[in-house]
Design an enzyme around this catalytic site. Structure first.
Site, mmCIF file in Angstrom:
data_model
loop_
_atom_site.group_PDB
_atom_site.id
_atom_site.type_symbol
_atom_site.label_atom_id
_atom_site.label_comp_id
_atom_site.label_asym_id
_atom_site.label_seq_id
_atom_site.Cartn_x
_atom_site.Cartn_y
_atom_site.Cartn_z
ATOM 1 N N TYR A 1 -50.000 10.314 12.649
ATOM 2 C CA TYR A 1 -49.307 10.287 13.932
ATOM 3 C C TYR A 1 -48.168 9.269 13.865
ATOM 4 O O TYR A 1 -47.036 9.560 14.274
ATOM 5 C CB TYR A 1 -50.287 9.927 15.041
ATOM 6 C CG TYR A 1 -49.660 9.679 16.398
ATOM 7 C CD1 TYR A 1 -49.273 10.736 17.216
ATOM 8 C CD2 TYR A 1 -49.470 8.381 16.880
ATOM 9 C CE1 TYR A 1 -48.701 10.515 18.460
ATOM 10 C CE2 TYR A 1 -48.901 8.146 18.121
ATOM 11 C CZ TYR A 1 -48.518 9.217 18.909
ATOM 12 O OH TYR A 1 -47.949 8.983 20.140
ATOM 13 N N ALA A 2 -48.463 8.078 13.327
ATOM 14 C CA ALA A 2 -47.437 7.047 13.172
ATOM 15 C C ALA A 2 -46.316 7.539 12.267
ATOM 16 O O ALA A 2 -45.128 7.297 12.530
ATOM 17 C CB ALA A 2 -48.052 5.769 12.610
#
Length: 260
Positions: free
Chosen positions: A155-156
């Site tokens: 996600y990051a």
């Protein structure tokens, strides 16, 4: 302060709940016409109906990882409102998983929405803005993209890609009256975060989870987590002409959690 947004048109993805709906409420209060897009069509329609006053709002179902859906979204905005002045990309999906326990399917799901979806949206909305010589784009990222965060690795990574995308495209279209910026929230009390916290509490147990909550709050100099309205206010500024000389920037709205 009057942001002079009355009569303008905004498209908001992920607009049925959380930060997206807070943005919709804020912009409705400024007198903007809105197209609220969400993966949940019924929720998008309900969100549009909830907005008070005489604001023109339409809710539609859109999967931003599908090009046909995205093209349809922009076309509906043109048909209903004549064009798009501001585009806010708030749609996202989130996994809470150690990287070594994740699969390629997990990565694809998050990348398809959070990064590829952002690309599809920009590709669809920017030509009209460039042609008209005016446009404002704000994409949501995350401070996890700036400093990394365990259990949110891909996600990051996707959100870091969004930051690079916005900075690069801002250089290409700045001369056409179009600005692109990123708002990067810290922990914010959205339905997505509430669900993640519920899952963590089940895994950790009440006592250990309570200690975690206290530890997290200590990381924020303001002494609290964010609310969707905190993020919405920053976005309203960035799409206004008050921010006409702001482009390619990342604004962390995070209670001081990260101070780059």
């Amino acid at each position: 302060m009057d942001l002079q947004l009355k009569g303008k048109v905004a498209v908001i993805t992920g607009g049925a709940s959380g930060i997206g709906f807070a943005v919709a409420q804020t912009l409705a209060n400024e007198g903007m016409s809105l197209l609220i897009a969400d993966i949940n069509a019924a929720a998008a329609e309900q969100a549009a109906a909830r907005l008070s006053g005489d604001t023109k709002a339409v809710g539609i179902g859109v999967n931003i990882s599908k090009e046909a859906d995205v093209r349809m979204m922009i076309e509906i905005a043109k048909q209903r409102f004549g064009g798009v002045d501001a585009f806010i990309n708030s749609a996202a999906v989130l996994d809470d998983k150690l990287f070594m326990e994740s699969t390629e399917a997990d990565w694809s799901r998050v990348m398809d929405v959070c990064l590829h979806g952002a690309m599809l949206c920009l590709h669809a909305v920017l030509p009209g803005m460039v042609e008209r010589g005016y446009g404002r784009v704000v994409c949501l990222a995350s401070d996890s993209a700036r400093i990394g965060q365990a259990r949110l690795s891909y996600y990051a990574a996707a959100k870091a890609g969004v930051i690079a995308l916005i900075k690069s495209v801002a250089q290409e279209v700045g001369g056409n009256g179009v600005t692109l910026n990123v708002v990067s929230p810290g922990s914010t009390n959205t339905p997505m975060r509430v669900e993640r916290e519920r899952s963590l509490k089940e895994q950790m147990g009440d006592e250990k989870y309570a200690r975690r909550v206290k530890a997290v709050q200590k990381l924020y100099p303001t002494g609290r987590l964010g609310e969707p309205e905190d993020i919405a206010s920053a976005i309203a500024y960035l799409i206004s002409d008050r921010a006409s000389w702001v482009t390619g920037q990342v604004l962390s709205v995070n209670g001081g959690f990260v101070m780059p």
